[in-house]
Design a protein around this motif. Sequence first.
Motif, PDB file in Angstrom:
ATOM      1  N   LEU A  11      -7.371 -10.068  -8.640  1.00 14.51           N
ATOM      2  CA  LEU A  11      -6.308  -9.480  -7.832  1.00 14.51           C
ATOM      3  C   LEU A  11      -5.092  -9.227  -8.711  1.00 14.51           C
ATOM      4  CD1 LEU A  11      -4.995  -8.768  -5.073  1.00 14.51           C
ATOM      5  CD2 LEU A  11      -4.415 -11.209  -4.867  1.00 14.51           C
ATOM      6  N   GLN A  13      -1.202  -6.782  -8.885  1.00 15.96           N
ATOM      7  CA  GLN A  13      -0.273  -5.886  -8.206  1.00 15.96           C
ATOM      8  C   GLN A  13      -0.310  -4.504  -8.832  1.00 15.96           C
ATOM      9  OE1 GLN A  13       3.574  -7.833  -8.300  1.00 15.96           O
ATOM     10  NE2 GLN A  13       3.229  -8.725  -6.280  1.00 15.96           N
ATOM     11  N   ALA A  14       0.057  -3.518  -8.055  1.00 15.23           N
ATOM     12  CA  ALA A  14       0.121  -2.155  -8.569  1.00 15.23           C
ATOM     13  C   ALA A  14       1.025  -2.111  -9.802  1.00 15.23           C
ATOM     14  CB  ALA A  14       0.648  -1.217  -7.497  1.00 15.23           C
ATOM     15  N   LYS A  87      -3.548   1.174  -9.766  1.00 16.21           N
ATOM     16  CA  LYS A  87      -3.092   1.704  -8.491  1.00 16.21           C
ATOM     17  C   LYS A  87      -3.967   1.135  -7.370  1.00 16.21           C
ATOM     18  CE  LYS A  87      -1.898   6.083 -10.757  1.00 16.21           C
ATOM     19  NZ  LYS A  87      -2.098   7.557 -10.756  1.00 16.21           N
ATOM     20  N   PRO A  88      -3.453   1.088  -6.150  1.00 16.52           N
ATOM     21  CA  PRO A  88      -4.278   0.581  -5.039  1.00 16.52           C
ATOM     22  C   PRO A  88      -5.605   1.313  -4.905  1.00 16.52           C
ATOM     23  CG  PRO A  88      -1.990   0.687  -4.369  1.00 16.52           C
ATOM     24  CD  PRO A  88      -2.066   1.318  -5.737  1.00 16.52           C
ATOM     25  N   GLU A  89      -5.643   2.589  -5.227  1.00 17.22           N
ATOM     26  CA  GLU A  89      -6.892   3.356  -5.130  1.00 17.22           C
ATOM     27  C   GLU A  89      -7.913   2.977  -6.196  1.00 17.22           C
ATOM     28  OE1 GLU A  89      -3.784   4.606  -5.253  1.00 17.22           O
ATOM     29  OE2 GLU A  89      -3.716   6.469  -6.439  1.00 17.22           O
ATOM     30  N   THR A  91      -8.912  -0.045  -6.411  1.00 18.10           N
ATOM     31  CA  THR A  91      -9.604  -1.185  -5.799  1.00 18.10           C
ATOM     32  C   THR A  91     -11.075  -0.879  -5.573  1.00 18.10           C
ATOM     33  OG1 THR A  91      -7.618  -2.030  -4.717  1.00 18.10           O
ATOM     34  CG2 THR A  91      -9.722  -2.604  -3.716  1.00 18.10           C
ATOM     35  N   THR A 120      -9.067  -5.937  -7.022  1.00 14.64           N
ATOM     36  CA  THR A 120      -8.199  -5.615  -5.893  1.00 14.64           C
ATOM     37  C   THR A 120      -6.796  -5.372  -6.407  1.00 14.64           C
ATOM     38  OG1 THR A 120      -9.524  -7.011  -4.416  1.00 14.64           O
ATOM     39  CG2 THR A 120      -7.330  -6.364  -3.663  1.00 14.64           C
ATOM     40  N   VAL A 121      -6.257  -4.197  -6.092  1.00 19.20           N
ATOM     41  CA  VAL A 121      -4.911  -3.841  -6.517  1.00 19.20           C
ATOM     42  C   VAL A 121      -4.040  -3.760  -5.261  1.00 19.20           C
ATOM     43  CG1 VAL A 121      -3.472  -2.219  -7.790  1.00 19.20           C
ATOM     44  CG2 VAL A 121      -5.880  -2.524  -8.420  1.00 19.20           C
ATOM     45  N   SER A 122      -3.059  -4.625  -5.189  1.00 26.91           N
ATOM     46  CA  SER A 122      -2.175  -4.651  -4.015  1.00 26.91           C
ATOM     47  C   SER A 122      -0.957  -3.770  -4.259  1.00 26.91           C
ATOM     48  CB  SER A 122      -1.740  -6.082  -3.723  1.00 26.91           C
ATOM     49  OG  SER A 122      -0.986  -6.593  -4.803  1.00 26.91           O
ATOM     50  N   SER A 123      -0.475  -3.200  -3.163  1.00 28.38           N
ATOM     51  CA  SER A 123       0.681  -2.292  -3.279  1.00 28.38           C
ATOM     52  C   SER A 123       1.986  -3.045  -3.141  1.00 28.38           C
ATOM     53  CB  SER A 123       0.583  -1.206  -2.215  1.00 28.38           C
ATOM     54  OG  SER A 123       0.516  -1.786  -0.932  1.00 28.38           O
TER      55      SER A 123
END
Length: 123
Positions: A11, A13-14, A87-89, A91, A120-123
């Motif tokens: 996991l 962050q963006a 980026k979140p996309e 993920t 997993t990339v969180s925004s």
Amino acid sequence: QVQLAESGGGLVQAGGSLRLSCAASGRTFNSYLMGWFRQAPGKERAFVARISWSGDFTVHTDGVKGRFTISIDNAKNTVSLQMNNLKPEDTGVYYCAAGVRRGYDGLWRATYWGQGTPVTVSS
């Protein structure tokens, strides 16, 4: 037969970075073009990048150019994917693959697959 084992997902962050690694083994693993695919939730598996064991024939899909870099470490029989500015996309589950090729229909395929590692990339 080729065995592939991925590691390095997690996991983040963006804007952050992750480095995925794939350990290859088997009698003829270094005769195959290697690569990475990913499968986003609810979508089909998609090509990300490809490389040869000599470091040639490097290809990155358009959506990751300038952010992701595939590389080879022959001494460790390892293929890596350095992912920056995530980026979140981005993920999804990332799969290492051997025997990566593009067919006449334009679709990317592979002969051998690892089990996958989640990113997993969180925004």
